[in-house]
Design an enzyme around this catalytic site. Structure first.
Site, PDB file in Angstrom:
ATOM      1  N   HIS A 108       0.829  -1.202   0.000  1.00 35.46           N
ATOM      2  CA  HIS A 108       0.000   0.000   0.000  1.00 35.46           C
ATOM      3  C   HIS A 108       0.865   1.253   0.000  1.00 35.46           C
ATOM      4  O   HIS A 108       2.081   1.195   0.197  1.00 35.46           O
ATOM      5  CB  HIS A 108      -0.917   0.029   1.227  1.00 35.46           C
ATOM      6  N   ASP A 110       0.717   4.773   2.118  1.00 37.94           N
ATOM      7  CA  ASP A 110       0.011   5.259   3.311  1.00 37.94           C
ATOM      8  C   ASP A 110      -1.005   6.339   2.951  1.00 37.94           C
ATOM      9  O   ASP A 110      -0.669   7.329   2.282  1.00 37.94           O
ATOM     10  CB  ASP A 110       1.008   5.832   4.336  1.00 37.94           C
ATOM     11  N   HIS A 266       4.754   0.195   0.066  1.00 44.93           N
ATOM     12  CA  HIS A 266       5.500  -0.608   1.027  1.00 44.93           C
ATOM     13  C   HIS A 266       4.607  -1.704   1.593  1.00 44.93           C
ATOM     14  O   HIS A 266       3.367  -1.627   1.513  1.00 44.93           O
ATOM     15  CB  HIS A 266       6.088   0.254   2.144  1.00 44.93           C
ATOM     16  N   ARG A 281       5.614   5.592  14.167  1.00 45.38           N
ATOM     17  CA  ARG A 281       5.447   6.234  12.852  1.00 45.38           C
ATOM     18  C   ARG A 281       4.888   7.644  12.971  1.00 45.38           C
ATOM     19  O   ARG A 281       3.908   7.884  13.679  1.00 45.38           O
ATOM     20  CB  ARG A 281       4.500   5.415  11.978  1.00 45.38           C
TER      21      ARG A 281
HETATM   22  C1  SIN Z   1       3.274   0.915   7.811  1.00 44.97           C
HETATM   23  O1  SIN Z   1       3.615   2.053   8.155  1.00 44.97           O
HETATM   24  O2  SIN Z   1       2.428   0.742   6.947  1.00 44.97           O
HETATM   25  C2  SIN Z   1       3.912  -0.301   8.482  1.00 44.97           C
HETATM   26  C3  SIN Z   1       5.394  -0.314   8.344  1.00 44.97           C
HETATM   27  C4  SIN Z   1       6.009  -1.486   9.092  1.00 44.97           C
HETATM   28  O3  SIN Z   1       5.457  -1.934  10.102  1.00 44.97           O
HETATM   29  O4  SIN Z   1       7.054  -1.956   8.664  1.00 44.97           O
END
Ligand code: SIN
Length: 290
Positions: A108, A110, A266, A281
């Site tokens: 996806h 973000d 990612h 995050r």
């Molecule tokens: C995310 O921010 O979508 C998850 C990233 C992760 O947990 O590696």
């Protein structure tokens, strides 16, 4: 973001590419200290060149992470995922040992369901599993470049509709609403909203074109039914995350990674069920995509 051979040199940082497609680790920076303008410019150029930049051995407070993120723009408070008490702009992505990973798993970009999707995400690792728990990234500029002329022409002018609904009402998501579990969600009107973005976007700074659809949040093409949209969306989602468009980041305690959501997809791997993993995050607000 281009292939390795073409990357520029930087005067204040050392840059070590992660793969032929995208991503780089950066040395020579202490993110706990205020960055000189020249060093920040190099870091920002590295982000726009490589799409994903990682830093090792950073000892950072929550405020240090926020201060670094603020150099790129204003910060988002997520409308669905609850932030930390005292730091609403930080999401604590905690997976306890013995449970499967259920946040950020699957390819996806973000918040593509925002009218103005996030510019970038900045993630800091506190606890990492001894094996597994890597994050994969895929270069969406390369994905666009590697389509045939014919399909590129078909996609020009096509608009996609993005929505949070499926991802945030799946069985694993529903368990998180107002829960006292490691990640908690709150109800938001945004779940019912459908937003439009071009299927091919131009990077707001570099002007380079990128494919902008993802399997998690892209719902259908504007003016097409879901049945009509499905085969092309599936093709594009598979193409966009081809192995030769990827790099992998292996987290260590005190690693920090930033990625440019406009040109990178990612996926967090769910391959470390026996272990804890805790990352923090922060997300920088973006602009309308054209
Ligand atoms: C995310 O921010 O979508 C998850 C990233 C992760 O947990 O590696």
């Amino acid at each position: 973001m281009r292939l390795l051979m073409e990357h520029p040199t930087f005067s204040t940082i050392v840059v070590n590419p992660l793969s032929r497609a995208l991503g780089a680790e950066i040395e020579g920076v202490d993110l706990s200290q205020p960055l000189e303008d020249a060093q920040f410019e190099d870091i920002q150029n590295a982000l726009f060149t490589f799409g994903v930049i990682g830093f090792r051995d950073q000892t950072l407070s929550h405020q240090n992470q926020i201060d670094f993120a603020l150099r790129f723009g204003t910060l988002e408070v997520h409308p669905i995922v609850k932030g930390m008490e005292g730091h609403p702009e930080i999401i604590r992505m905690h997976k306890p040992a013995g449970t499967p990973a259920s946040f950020g798993v699957g390819w996806h970009s973000d918040n593509s369901f925002f009218v103005q999707p996030s510019l970038g995400s900045i993630v800091y690792a506190e606890t990492v599993p001894p094996v597994g728990g890597d994050t994969l990234f895929a270069n969406q500029q390369l994905a666009y470049d590697m389509l045939s002329d014919g399909l590129r022409k078909t996609l020009e002018g096509l608009v996609a509709i993005h929505s949070a609904k499926e991802a945030y009402t799946s069985p694993t998501a529903l368990e998180k609403y107002d829960s006292d579990g490691p990640i908690s969600y709150k109800k938001s009107d945004i779940i019912e909203k459908f937003v439009e973005h071009p299927v091919v976007i131009k990077h707001p700074v570099t002007g380079k074109k990128a494919l902008y659809v993802n399997a998690m949040f892209t719902h259908h093409f504007k003016g097409w039914t879901m049945e009509e949209s499905k085969p092309l969306l599936e093709f594009l989602s598979t193409h966009a995350t081809r192995e030769d468009f990827q790099c992998r980041f292996k987290w260590q305690k005190n690693s920090l990674v930033m990625w440019d959501n406009r040109v990178v997809q990612h996926a967090a791997l769910n391959d470390y069920v026996d272990y804890d993993r805790t990352l923090y995050r922060v997300t920088v607000n973006g602009t309308t995509l054209n």
